[in-house]
Design a protein around this motif. Structure first.
Motif, PDB file in Angstrom:
ATOM      1  N   LEU A 177       2.663   5.993  -2.667  1.00  0.00           N
ATOM      2  CA  LEU A 177       3.794   6.917  -2.759  1.00  0.00           C
ATOM      3  C   LEU A 177       4.424   6.955  -4.145  1.00  0.00           C
ATOM      4  O   LEU A 177       4.896   8.015  -4.584  1.00  0.00           O
ATOM      5  CB  LEU A 177       4.858   6.548  -1.724  1.00  0.00           C
ATOM      6  N   PHE A 178       4.431   5.819  -4.836  1.00  0.00           N
ATOM      7  CA  PHE A 178       5.189   5.743  -6.079  1.00  0.00           C
ATOM      8  C   PHE A 178       4.336   5.489  -7.329  1.00  0.00           C
ATOM      9  O   PHE A 178       4.718   5.928  -8.416  1.00  0.00           O
ATOM     10  CB  PHE A 178       6.259   4.651  -5.968  1.00  0.00           C
ATOM     11  N   GLU A 179       3.235   4.790  -7.178  1.00  0.00           N
ATOM     12  CA  GLU A 179       2.409   4.508  -8.354  1.00  0.00           C
ATOM     13  C   GLU A 179       1.327   5.561  -8.557  1.00  0.00           C
ATOM     14  O   GLU A 179       1.137   6.054  -9.668  1.00  0.00           O
ATOM     15  CB  GLU A 179       1.789   3.114  -8.234  1.00  0.00           C
ATOM     16  N   GLY A 185       0.819  -1.212   0.000  1.00  0.00           N
ATOM     17  CA  GLY A 185       0.000   0.000   0.000  1.00  0.00           C
ATOM     18  C   GLY A 185       0.849   1.256   0.000  1.00  0.00           C
ATOM     19  O   GLY A 185       0.556   2.226  -0.722  1.00  0.00           O
ATOM     20  N   THR A 186       1.913   1.254   0.798  1.00  0.00           N
ATOM     21  CA  THR A 186       2.828   2.406   0.818  1.00  0.00           C
ATOM     22  C   THR A 186       3.471   2.611  -0.544  1.00  0.00           C
ATOM     23  O   THR A 186       3.552   3.739  -1.049  1.00  0.00           O
ATOM     24  CB  THR A 186       3.916   2.190   1.881  1.00  0.00           C
ATOM     25  N   TYR A 187       3.922   1.509  -1.145  1.00  0.00           N
ATOM     26  CA  TYR A 187       4.536   1.578  -2.472  1.00  0.00           C
ATOM     27  C   TYR A 187       3.534   2.104  -3.505  1.00  0.00           C
ATOM     28  O   TYR A 187       3.876   2.945  -4.344  1.00  0.00           O
ATOM     29  CB  TYR A 187       5.032   0.184  -2.871  1.00  0.00           C
ATOM     30  N   THR A 224       1.356   8.584  -7.479  1.00  0.00           N
ATOM     31  CA  THR A 224       2.011   9.853  -7.804  1.00  0.00           C
ATOM     32  C   THR A 224       2.695   9.834  -9.173  1.00  0.00           C
ATOM     33  O   THR A 224       3.277  10.845  -9.584  1.00  0.00           O
ATOM     34  CB  THR A 224       3.079  10.181  -6.743  1.00  0.00           C
ATOM     35  N   ARG A 225       2.646   8.672  -9.846  1.00  0.00           N
ATOM     36  CA  ARG A 225       3.250   8.498 -11.175  1.00  0.00           C
ATOM     37  C   ARG A 225       4.776   8.572 -11.143  1.00  0.00           C
ATOM     38  O   ARG A 225       5.418   8.788 -12.171  1.00  0.00           O
ATOM     39  CB  ARG A 225       2.716   9.557 -12.157  1.00  0.00           C
ATOM     40  N   PHE A 226       5.355   8.365  -9.965  1.00  0.00           N
ATOM     41  CA  PHE A 226       6.815   8.412  -9.852  1.00  0.00           C
ATOM     42  C   PHE A 226       7.448   7.238 -10.601  1.00  0.00           C
ATOM     43  O   PHE A 226       8.476   7.394 -11.265  1.00  0.00           O
ATOM     44  CB  PHE A 226       7.216   8.389  -8.372  1.00  0.00           C
ATOM     45  N   ILE A 227       6.841   6.044 -10.483  1.00  0.00           N
ATOM     46  CA  ILE A 227       7.352   4.869 -11.192  1.00  0.00           C
ATOM     47  C   ILE A 227       7.269   5.083 -12.697  1.00  0.00           C
ATOM     48  O   ILE A 227       8.196   4.732 -13.450  1.00  0.00           O
ATOM     49  CB  ILE A 227       6.567   3.617 -10.778  1.00  0.00           C
ATOM     50  N   ALA A 228       6.161   5.633 -13.149  1.00  0.00           N
ATOM     51  CA  ALA A 228       6.001   5.896 -14.579  1.00  0.00           C
ATOM     52  C   ALA A 228       7.064   6.877 -15.071  1.00  0.00           C
ATOM     53  O   ALA A 228       7.602   6.722 -16.186  1.00  0.00           O
ATOM     54  CB  ALA A 228       4.598   6.448 -14.852  1.00  0.00           C
ATOM     55  N   PHE A 229       7.377   7.859 -14.241  1.00  0.00           N
ATOM     56  CA  PHE A 229       8.412   8.826 -14.615  1.00  0.00           C
ATOM     57  C   PHE A 229       9.776   8.153 -14.736  1.00  0.00           C
ATOM     58  O   PHE A 229      10.536   8.413 -15.679  1.00  0.00           O
ATOM     59  CB  PHE A 229       8.460   9.951 -13.585  1.00  0.00           C
TER      60      PHE A 229
END
Length: 244
Positions: free
Chosen positions: A98-100, A93-95, A102-107
């Motif tokens: 925080l990262f999916e 859930g945190t991952y 917010t689109r950080f992983i996509a970036f």
């Protein structure tokens, strides 16, 4: 008229409780963020100083080790019927948020591949900036997952603090009654300092365990701090004033 006079008092009390609750939540969030940022900073510094050879594998090994503690020693809990599943859900859930979300992983996926020779625009520039810090970014993400697993372990260990404090409270009240009927000495100094030390001990437990730059079995952190917390409860109850 009586109701009109009583209502402002009730409103004031409710506002006081709400403000105290919000303050406590804000303080908890502040300490959690501090622990997370501190653990990330220590991991990034350690990749250059202490575990330079391990590099990115250090945080990955920590994550595997923390989950192995759950698999072997946290198979039962009062909080949940499946502690391992609970911890993995917290980490996932945190991952996710925080990262999916917010689109950080996509970036990262967009900026990571090397640009083509004829490619122009923003991505080649961002790739040059991201490439030197790629391992540090991934390490920070893995440390965040380690933080999540440890947070879940602390939630699962909360009954330990409650059990220890309950035993200490009963023992302390018995000591208070013995002091009361035996004419023992009353010390408000000890009482107030023991009372003030209880909450900081709980906060210190969470901060220390969440910020550890290496894997350590939760028992070696939780039990000593739970014992100290119980000791403060015992002293607080035992030195409470004899006459109300």
């Amino acid at each position: 008229m009586a109701e009109a006079v009583a209502d402002p008092r009730r409103t004031a009390v409710r506002q006081g409780l709400i403000s105290k609750g919000l303050t406590a939540v804000a303080q908890a969030i502040k300490w959690l963020l501090f622990s997370l940022l501190f653990s990330i900073v220590v991991e990034l510094v350690g990749m250059n100083l202490w575990w330079e050879d391990a590099g990115l594998d250090h945080s990955r090994a920590m994550l595997s080790q923390e989950i192995s503690y759950l698999d072997t020693d946290f198979r039962r809990s009062i909080v949940t019927s499946n502690p391992v599943r609970f911890a993995k859900d917290v980490a996932d859930g945190t991952y996710h948020y925080l990262f999916e979300v917010t689109r950080f992983i996509a970036f990262i996926r967009w900026v990571s591949p090397p640009p083509r020779a004829e490619e122009k625009g923003l991505r080649p520039t961002l790739h040059k900036v991201y490439q030197p810090i790629a391992e540090y970014t991934i390490a920070a993400m893995q440390v965040t997952q380690v933080f999540s697993v440890r947070l879940a372990i602390l939630m699962l260990a909360t009954p330990v603090f409650l059990l220890f404090s309950l035993v200490a409270l009963v023992d302390g009240l018995v000591r208070r009654d013995l002091r009361r009927w035996g004419g023992g000495r009353e010390s408000s100094f000890v009482y107030h300092y023991a009372k003030k030390a209880a909450i900081p001990l709980v906060v210190l437990t969470w901060v220390v365990y969440l910020s550890l730059p290496f894997s350590l079995h939760p028992t070696f952190v939780i039990l000593p701090f739970a014992t100290l917390f119980a000791l403060t409860v015992l002293v607080t109850a035992g030195t409470f004033k004899k006459y109300l």
